[in-house]
Motif scaffolding. Structure first.
Motif, PDB file in Angstrom:
ATOM      1  N   VAL A  31       0.838  -1.190   0.000  1.00  0.00           N
ATOM      2  CA  VAL A  31       0.000   0.000   0.000  1.00  0.00           C
ATOM      3  C   VAL A  31       0.877   1.245   0.000  1.00  0.00           C
ATOM      4  CG1 VAL A  31      -1.676   1.349   1.316  1.00  0.00           C
ATOM      5  CG2 VAL A  31      -1.920  -1.140   1.128  1.00  0.00           C
ATOM      6  N   ILE A  32       0.559   2.182  -0.884  1.00  0.00           N
ATOM      7  CA  ILE A  32       1.322   3.418  -0.972  1.00  0.00           C
ATOM      8  C   ILE A  32       0.493   4.644  -0.620  1.00  0.00           C
ATOM      9  CG2 ILE A  32       2.993   2.519  -2.619  1.00  0.00           C
ATOM     10  CD1 ILE A  32       1.425   3.880  -4.841  1.00  0.00           C
ATOM     11  N   GLY A  33      -0.797   4.451  -0.442  1.00  0.00           N
ATOM     12  CA  GLY A  33      -1.637   5.565  -0.067  1.00  0.00           C
ATOM     13  C   GLY A  33      -3.058   5.119   0.226  1.00  0.00           C
ATOM     14  N   MET A  34      -3.746   5.910   1.019  1.00  0.00           N
ATOM     15  CA  MET A  34      -5.126   5.626   1.364  1.00  0.00           C
ATOM     16  C   MET A  34      -5.870   6.952   1.427  1.00  0.00           C
ATOM     17  SD  MET A  34      -4.621   2.757   4.374  1.00  0.00           S
ATOM     18  CE  MET A  34      -4.004   3.973   5.537  1.00  0.00           C
ATOM     19  N   GLY A  35      -7.161   6.893   1.242  1.00  0.00           N
ATOM     20  CA  GLY A  35      -7.884   8.143   1.309  1.00  0.00           C
ATOM     21  C   GLY A  35      -9.380   8.003   1.177  1.00  0.00           C
ATOM     22  N   TRP A  36     -10.028   9.141   1.268  1.00  0.00           N
ATOM     23  CA  TRP A  36     -11.463   9.247   1.094  1.00  0.00           C
ATOM     24  C   TRP A  36     -11.769  10.298   0.050  1.00  0.00           C
ATOM     25  CZ3 TRP A  36     -15.008   6.077   3.389  1.00  0.00           C
ATOM     26  CH2 TRP A  36     -14.570   5.312   4.473  1.00  0.00           C
ATOM     27  N   TYR A  37     -12.673   9.980  -0.835  1.00  0.00           N
ATOM     28  CA  TYR A  37     -13.161  10.898  -1.840  1.00  0.00           C
ATOM     29  C   TYR A  37     -14.673  10.960  -1.742  1.00  0.00           C
ATOM     30  CZ  TYR A  37      -8.497  10.579  -3.895  1.00  0.00           C
ATOM     31  OH  TYR A  37      -7.140  10.633  -4.101  1.00  0.00           O
ATOM     32  N   ARG A  38     -15.248  12.002  -2.289  1.00  0.00           N
ATOM     33  CA  ARG A  38     -16.694  12.109  -2.266  1.00  0.00           C
ATOM     34  C   ARG A  38     -17.197  12.674  -3.581  1.00  0.00           C
ATOM     35  NH1 ARG A  38     -17.349  16.999   2.206  1.00  0.00           N
ATOM     36  NH2 ARG A  38     -16.738  18.744   0.833  1.00  0.00           N
ATOM     37  N   GLN A  39     -18.443  12.362  -3.868  1.00  0.00           N
ATOM     38  CA  GLN A  39     -19.063  12.855  -5.078  1.00  0.00           C
ATOM     39  C   GLN A  39     -20.523  13.181  -4.804  1.00  0.00           C
ATOM     40  OE1 GLN A  39     -18.872  10.249  -8.512  1.00  0.00           O
ATOM     41  NE2 GLN A  39     -18.971  12.017  -9.888  1.00  0.00           N
ATOM     42  N   ALA A  40     -20.879  14.406  -5.076  1.00  0.00           N
ATOM     43  CA  ALA A  40     -22.255  14.850  -4.962  1.00  0.00           C
ATOM     44  C   ALA A  40     -22.895  14.823  -6.343  1.00  0.00           C
ATOM     45  CB  ALA A  40     -22.316  16.254  -4.366  1.00  0.00           C
ATOM     46  N   PRO A  41     -24.217  14.716  -6.417  1.00  0.00           N
ATOM     47  CA  PRO A  41     -24.888  14.687  -7.721  1.00  0.00           C
ATOM     48  C   PRO A  41     -24.528  15.895  -8.573  1.00  0.00           C
ATOM     49  CG  PRO A  41     -26.421  14.060  -6.001  1.00  0.00           C
ATOM     50  CD  PRO A  41     -25.173  14.548  -5.311  1.00  0.00           C
ATOM     51  N   GLY A  42     -24.155  15.637  -9.815  1.00  0.00           N
ATOM     52  CA  GLY A  42     -23.818  16.705 -10.730  1.00  0.00           C
ATOM     53  C   GLY A  42     -22.445  17.302 -10.542  1.00  0.00           C
ATOM     54  N   LYS A  43     -21.668  16.757  -9.623  1.00  0.00           N
ATOM     55  CA  LYS A  43     -20.340  17.281  -9.369  1.00  0.00           C
ATOM     56  C   LYS A  43     -19.287  16.200  -9.586  1.00  0.00           C
ATOM     57  CE  LYS A  43     -21.701  20.810  -6.005  1.00  0.00           C
ATOM     58  NZ  LYS A  43     -21.448  21.360  -4.649  1.00  0.00           N
ATOM     59  N   GLN A  44     -18.066  16.646  -9.772  1.00  0.00           N
ATOM     60  CA  GLN A  44     -16.958  15.725  -9.942  1.00  0.00           C
ATOM     61  C   GLN A  44     -16.540  15.140  -8.601  1.00  0.00           C
ATOM     62  OE1 GLN A  44     -13.720  17.636 -11.993  1.00  0.00           O
ATOM     63  NE2 GLN A  44     -15.007  18.351 -13.675  1.00  0.00           N
ATOM     64  N   ARG A  45     -15.974  13.960  -8.666  1.00  0.00           N
ATOM     65  CA  ARG A  45     -15.437  13.364  -7.459  1.00  0.00           C
ATOM     66  C   ARG A  45     -14.255  14.205  -6.981  1.00  0.00           C
ATOM     67  NH1 ARG A  45     -14.278   6.959  -7.147  1.00  0.00           N
ATOM     68  NH2 ARG A  45     -16.498   7.081  -7.744  1.00  0.00           N
ATOM     69  N   GLU A  46     -14.210  14.455  -5.682  1.00  0.00           N
ATOM     70  CA  GLU A  46     -13.168  15.294  -5.136  1.00  0.00           C
ATOM     71  C   GLU A  46     -12.502  14.641  -3.939  1.00  0.00           C
ATOM     72  OE1 GLU A  46     -14.682  18.981  -3.614  1.00  0.00           O
ATOM     73  OE2 GLU A  46     -16.110  18.014  -2.265  1.00  0.00           O
ATOM     74  N   LEU A  47     -11.275  15.031  -3.718  1.00  0.00           N
ATOM     75  CA  LEU A  47     -10.532  14.530  -2.570  1.00  0.00           C
ATOM     76  C   LEU A  47     -11.093  15.112  -1.288  1.00  0.00           C
ATOM     77  CD1 LEU A  47      -7.987  13.140  -1.265  1.00  0.00           C
ATOM     78  CD2 LEU A  47      -6.862  15.361  -1.556  1.00  0.00           C
ATOM     79  N   VAL A  48     -11.335  14.251  -0.326  1.00  0.00           N
ATOM     80  CA  VAL A  48     -11.697  14.679   1.018  1.00  0.00           C
ATOM     81  C   VAL A  48     -10.455  14.686   1.892  1.00  0.00           C
ATOM     82  CG1 VAL A  48     -13.096  14.219   3.057  1.00  0.00           C
ATOM     83  CG2 VAL A  48     -14.026  13.775   0.771  1.00  0.00           C
ATOM     84  N   ALA A  49      -9.785  13.554   1.939  1.00  0.00           N
ATOM     85  CA  ALA A  49      -8.571  13.429   2.733  1.00  0.00           C
ATOM     86  C   ALA A  49      -7.785  12.228   2.254  1.00  0.00           C
ATOM     87  CB  ALA A  49      -8.896  13.280   4.223  1.00  0.00           C
ATOM     88  N   SER A  50      -6.484  12.315   2.356  1.00  0.00           N
ATOM     89  CA  SER A  50      -5.627  11.201   2.000  1.00  0.00           C
ATOM     90  C   SER A  50      -4.523  11.054   3.027  1.00  0.00           C
ATOM     91  CB  SER A  50      -5.036  11.370   0.594  1.00  0.00           C
ATOM     92  OG  SER A  50      -4.190  12.504   0.529  1.00  0.00           O
ATOM     93  N   LEU A  51      -3.936   9.880   3.036  1.00  0.00           N
ATOM     94  CA  LEU A  51      -2.898   9.559   4.000  1.00  0.00           C
ATOM     95  C   LEU A  51      -1.856   8.702   3.307  1.00  0.00           C
ATOM     96  CD1 LEU A  51      -2.397   9.868   7.159  1.00  0.00           C
ATOM     97  CD2 LEU A  51      -3.362   7.570   7.342  1.00  0.00           C
ATOM     98  N   ASN A  52      -0.609   9.137   3.349  1.00  0.00           N
ATOM     99  CA  ASN A  52       0.418   8.308   2.753  1.00  0.00           C
ATOM    100  C   ASN A  52       0.977   7.343   3.795  1.00  0.00           C
ATOM    101  OD1 ASN A  52       2.408   9.661   4.271  1.00  0.00           O
ATOM    102  ND2 ASN A  52       3.077  10.937   2.549  1.00  0.00           N
TER     103      ASN A  52
END
Length: 120
Positions: A31-52
């Motif tokens: 594993v080289i990284g972990m994280g959370w992303y989110r996507q709302a209707p009509g919007k692009q997926r975006e980074l919430v938080a990541s952890l190396n």
């Protein structure tokens, strides 16, 4: 096939807190990284938080100071503590774990998503 399983989403009110959790159905190595992303209707997926793997976090601007990411790359666990939730946080949240791969430099596993809805 490896699957990431998310939990902890739900319907809450503005100002409430939630804790999201993510685990892998099978052990993921390198594993080289972990994280959370989110996507709302009509919007692009975006980074919430990541952890190396060194434990260095990165947060999206809209969640800085409110959310905290934690986890263990070896254990394949990722958590997201979400405090002071706002309606703008409403989205489907996806867990991500990146693995060093060959010949590709990286392979990303994604969860199916957990819904977070924040009412005003």
């Amino acid at each position: 096939q490896v699957q990431l399983v998310e939990s902890g989403g739900g319907l809450v009110q503005t100002g409430d807190s939630l804790r999201l959790a993510c685990t892998a159905s099978e052990h993921i190595t390198n594993v080289i990284g972990m994280g959370w992303y989110r996507q709302a209707p009509g919007k692009q997926r975006e980074l919430v938080a990541s952890l190396n793997v060194r434990g260095v976090p990165n947060y999206g601007d809209s969640v800085k100071g409110r959310f905290t990411i934690s986890g263990d790359a070896v254990q394949n666990t990722v958590y997201l503590q979400m405090n002071d939730l706002k309606p703008e946080d409403t989205a489907i949240y996806f867990c991500n774990i990146g693995r060093r791969s060959r010949p590709e430099p990286r392979f990303d596993y994604w969860g199916q998503g957990t819904q977070v809805t924040v009412s005003s």
